[in-house]
Design a protein around this motif. Structure first.
Motif, mmCIF file in Angstrom:
data_model
loop_
_atom_site.group_PDB
_atom_site.id
_atom_site.type_symbol
_atom_site.label_atom_id
_atom_site.label_comp_id
_atom_site.label_asym_id
_atom_site.label_seq_id
_atom_site.Cartn_x
_atom_site.Cartn_y
_atom_site.Cartn_z
ATOM 1 N N ARG A 103 -3.061 23.008 55.488
ATOM 2 C CA ARG A 103 -2.753 21.897 54.575
ATOM 3 C C ARG A 103 -2.099 22.414 53.298
ATOM 4 O O ARG A 103 -1.146 21.809 52.781
ATOM 5 C CB ARG A 103 -4.016 21.116 54.241
ATOM 6 N N THR A 104 -2.604 23.518 52.781
ATOM 7 C CA THR A 104 -2.011 24.114 51.589
ATOM 8 C C THR A 104 -0.582 24.555 51.873
ATOM 9 O O THR A 104 0.334 24.309 51.076
ATOM 10 C CB THR A 104 -2.838 25.320 51.120
ATOM 11 N N ARG A 105 -0.381 25.182 53.007
ATOM 12 C CA ARG A 105 0.965 25.669 53.340
ATOM 13 C C ARG A 105 1.943 24.515 53.561
ATOM 14 O O ARG A 105 3.124 24.625 53.223
ATOM 15 C CB ARG A 105 0.903 26.572 54.571
ATOM 16 N N GLU A 106 1.445 23.395 54.068
ATOM 17 C CA GLU A 106 2.311 22.229 54.239
ATOM 18 C C GLU A 106 2.767 21.707 52.874
ATOM 19 O O GLU A 106 3.940 21.365 52.684
ATOM 20 C CB GLU A 106 1.572 21.134 55.006
ATOM 21 N N ILE A 107 1.845 21.653 51.914
ATOM 22 C CA ILE A 107 2.206 21.212 50.565
ATOM 23 C C ILE A 107 3.191 22.197 49.936
ATOM 24 O O ILE A 107 4.207 21.796 49.333
ATOM 25 C CB ILE A 107 0.951 21.077 49.692
ATOM 26 N N MET B 63 1.043 33.859 53.148
ATOM 27 C CA MET B 63 1.526 32.547 52.746
ATOM 28 C C MET B 63 2.977 32.619 52.271
ATOM 29 O O MET B 63 3.802 31.764 52.614
ATOM 30 C CB MET B 63 0.638 31.997 51.631
ATOM 31 N N ILE B 64 3.293 33.645 51.489
ATOM 32 C CA ILE B 64 4.662 33.797 50.994
ATOM 33 C C ILE B 64 5.623 34.028 52.152
ATOM 34 O O ILE B 64 6.721 33.453 52.208
ATOM 35 C CB ILE B 64 4.726 34.959 49.985
ATOM 36 N N ALA B 65 5.210 34.846 53.101
ATOM 37 C CA ALA B 65 6.065 35.114 54.259
ATOM 38 C C ALA B 65 6.329 33.846 55.051
ATOM 39 O O ALA B 65 7.392 33.686 55.665
ATOM 40 C CB ALA B 65 5.419 36.173 55.142
ATOM 41 N N ALA B 66 5.373 32.917 55.035
ATOM 42 C CA ALA B 66 5.508 31.674 55.798
ATOM 43 C C ALA B 66 6.194 30.565 55.016
ATOM 44 O O ALA B 66 6.434 29.489 55.566
ATOM 45 C CB ALA B 66 4.123 31.196 56.243
ATOM 46 N N THR B 67 6.520 30.808 53.722
ATOM 47 C CA THR B 67 7.086 29.753 52.888
ATOM 48 C C THR B 67 8.346 30.260 52.195
ATOM 49 O O THR B 67 8.357 30.492 50.980
ATOM 50 C CB THR B 67 6.060 29.280 51.827
ATOM 51 N N LEU C 245 -1.951 26.172 41.269
ATOM 52 C CA LEU C 245 -2.970 26.228 42.309
ATOM 53 C C LEU C 245 -4.110 27.118 41.831
ATOM 54 O O LEU C 245 -3.869 28.217 41.326
ATOM 55 C CB LEU C 245 -2.407 26.817 43.609
ATOM 56 N N HIS C 246 -5.339 26.639 42.004
ATOM 57 C CA HIS C 246 -6.477 27.428 41.534
ATOM 58 C C HIS C 246 -7.573 27.443 42.603
ATOM 59 O O HIS C 246 -8.449 26.584 42.618
ATOM 60 C CB HIS C 246 -7.030 26.864 40.230
ATOM 61 N N PRO D 295 -5.106 19.278 48.645
ATOM 62 C CA PRO D 295 -4.957 19.081 50.092
ATOM 63 C C PRO D 295 -5.647 17.838 50.630
ATOM 64 O O PRO D 295 -5.396 17.454 51.775
ATOM 65 C CB PRO D 295 -5.559 20.354 50.692
ATOM 66 N N ASP D 296 -6.506 17.190 49.834
ATOM 67 C CA ASP D 296 -7.117 15.938 50.284
ATOM 68 C C ASP D 296 -6.128 14.776 50.269
ATOM 69 O O ASP D 296 -6.399 13.726 50.864
ATOM 70 C CB ASP D 296 -8.316 15.577 49.406
ATOM 71 N N LEU D 297 -4.989 14.963 49.594
ATOM 72 C CA LEU D 297 -3.949 13.936 49.548
ATOM 73 C C LEU D 297 -2.814 14.318 50.500
ATOM 74 O O LEU D 297 -2.610 15.494 50.811
ATOM 75 C CB LEU D 297 -3.388 13.795 48.132
ATOM 76 N N SER D 298 -2.054 13.325 50.898
ATOM 77 C CA SER D 298 -0.888 13.596 51.741
ATOM 78 C C SER D 298 0.178 14.319 50.925
ATOM 79 O O SER D 298 0.183 14.275 49.683
ATOM 80 C CB SER D 298 -0.312 12.291 52.279
ATOM 81 N N VAL D 299 1.080 14.967 51.611
ATOM 82 C CA VAL D 299 2.206 15.619 50.940
ATOM 83 C C VAL D 299 2.971 14.606 50.105
ATOM 84 O O VAL D 299 3.337 14.858 48.945
ATOM 85 C CB VAL D 299 3.133 16.282 51.972
ATOM 86 N N GLU D 300 3.198 13.424 50.660
ATOM 87 C CA GLU D 300 3.968 12.395 49.958
ATOM 88 C C GLU D 300 3.262 11.949 48.680
ATOM 89 O O GLU D 300 3.904 11.778 47.637
ATOM 90 C CB GLU D 300 4.208 11.193 50.878
#
Length: 267
Positions: free
Chosen positions: A118-122, A157-161, A105-106, A84-89
Motif C-alpha cells: 500500500r505504501t509503495r502504491e502511494i 522501495m527506491i528500486a521499485a519506485t 512519511l514517518h 495507507p488507510d486512504l485510497s491513492v486518489e
C-alpha cells in the motif's frame, strides 16, 4: 541561502500536547509552532524551511493538510501527509486541494512500512505526479516501528519506485548508521543530516566519509526542529571541513535544486 529540510510543526494547541509527551524520548528545545519556527529561523539565519505535518491515522489526513497548506510560502515549504488507510486518489486529493507540495512519511508514528504494498502504491503515485517525499529512516521506536522504516527496506522501495524524489532523513538510518552505510549511502536518494539530539554527537570523520561516498551534491541540511537547535546543527555542518562549494550545497543549494526553488538574486 540556507534551507532546513526537517522542521516538524503543529497547530499551537496541539504542539503543546505532542511535545509534552517527549516524542521518541527526546527533550524538545523549541515549541513546535509556526511562530516559534520563524523566530528560530531568524535567529539561526535560515532563509526557508520545509514544514512537516504528519497524520498518524487516515481520518486526520485532510485536516492535517489543510493546516500545513496555509503556511507562509515566502518562508515555508509545506510538506504534508498521506496514509495507507486512504485510497491513492483520496491521498492525492488531500494534497492537491490544499496546495501541499511534498509529503513526510514517518514509520515511527504512522502505520507506514517501506515494504508494504500500500505504501509503495502511494509512492508510485507521488512519483508519477512529481511530488517529493522526505522519510524518517532507521530506528527510534520499538522493534515493529523500527522494522517499518529499516534502511534495507528503503533500498528495495527506491528500486521499485523509479522517478521518486526522496530525501532519506538521518543519513538514511537513524541510530543504525552501519545499516545506513550498507543500504542507503550510494542509492538514488538525497541524504539529510539531522541526528537528534545533535549531529555533533557523530564522529566528524565518519560523517565526511558518508557525504563524500554518497556525493556532497546529494546531501541536504536538516535540523529535526523542534527536537534540536538549528544554529547548533548548522555549526556542526560548518565544522566538518567541507569545501565552500560543498558547504553551500549541503546548507541550501542542493535542496533548492531538488525542490526547484529559485535562489534570491544577488547584486
Amino acid at each position: 541561502m540556507i534551507i532546513d529540510a526537517h522542521c516538524h510543526v503543529w497547530p499551537d494547541e496541539i504542539a503543546r500536547k505532542v511535545l509534552a509527551d517527549r516524542p521518541v524520548g527526546l527533550d524538545p528545545v523549541h515549541d513546535g509552532t509556526l511562530d516559534g519556527l520563524r523566530r528560530t529561523m531568524d535567529t539561526a539565519g535560515i532563509d526557508m524551511a520545509m514544514t512537516l505535518a504528519v497524520a498518524n491515522v487516515g481520518r486526520t489526513v485532510r485536516r492535517t493538510n489543510e493546516f500545513i497548506g496555509r503556511v507562509d510560502r515566502s518562508r515555508f515549504v509545506p510538506f504534508g501527509t498521506v496514509h495507507p488507510d486512504l485510497s491513492v486518489e483520496d491521498n492525492l486529493a488531500a494534497l492537491r486541494d490544499n496546495g501541499v507540495v511534498g509529503v513526510k512519511l514517518h514509520p515511527l508514528f504512522q502505520s507506514v512500512a517501506f515494504a508494504d504494498a500500500r505504501t509503495r502504491e502511494i509512492l508510485a503515485a507521488l512519483a508519477e505526479n512529481d511530488i517529493p517525499v522526505i522519510a524518517h529512516v532507521g530506528s527510534g521506536g520499538d522493534a515493529d516501528q523500527n522494522e517499518r522504516g529499516a534502511p534495507k527496506s528503503l533500498a528495495a522501495m527506491i528500486a521499485a519506485t523509479p522517478g521518486l524524489r526522496l530525501i532519506a532523513a538521518h543519513y538514511g538510518g537513524y541510530q543504525v548508521l552501519d545499516e545506513a552505510e550498507r543500504w542507503s549511502v550510494g542509492t538514488d536518494v538525497h541524504l539529510e543530516t539531522s541526528w537528534p539530539p545533535s549531529m555533533g554527537t557523530l564522529p566528524p570523520d565518519r560523517v565526511m566519509s558518508i557525504i563524500r561516498r554518497h556525493g556532497a551534491d546529494r546531501v541536504v541540511f536538516g535540523s529535526d526542529w523542534p527536537m534540536t537547535d538549528p544554529a547548533t546543527e548548522i555549526a556542526a555542518v560548518k565544522a566538518l571541513g567541507l569545501t565552500s562549494e560543498e558547504e553551500r550545497g549541503v546548507l541550501g543549494d542542493n535542496l533548492a535544486r531538488l525542490l526547484r526553488i529559485e535562489p534570491p538574486a544577488t547584486a
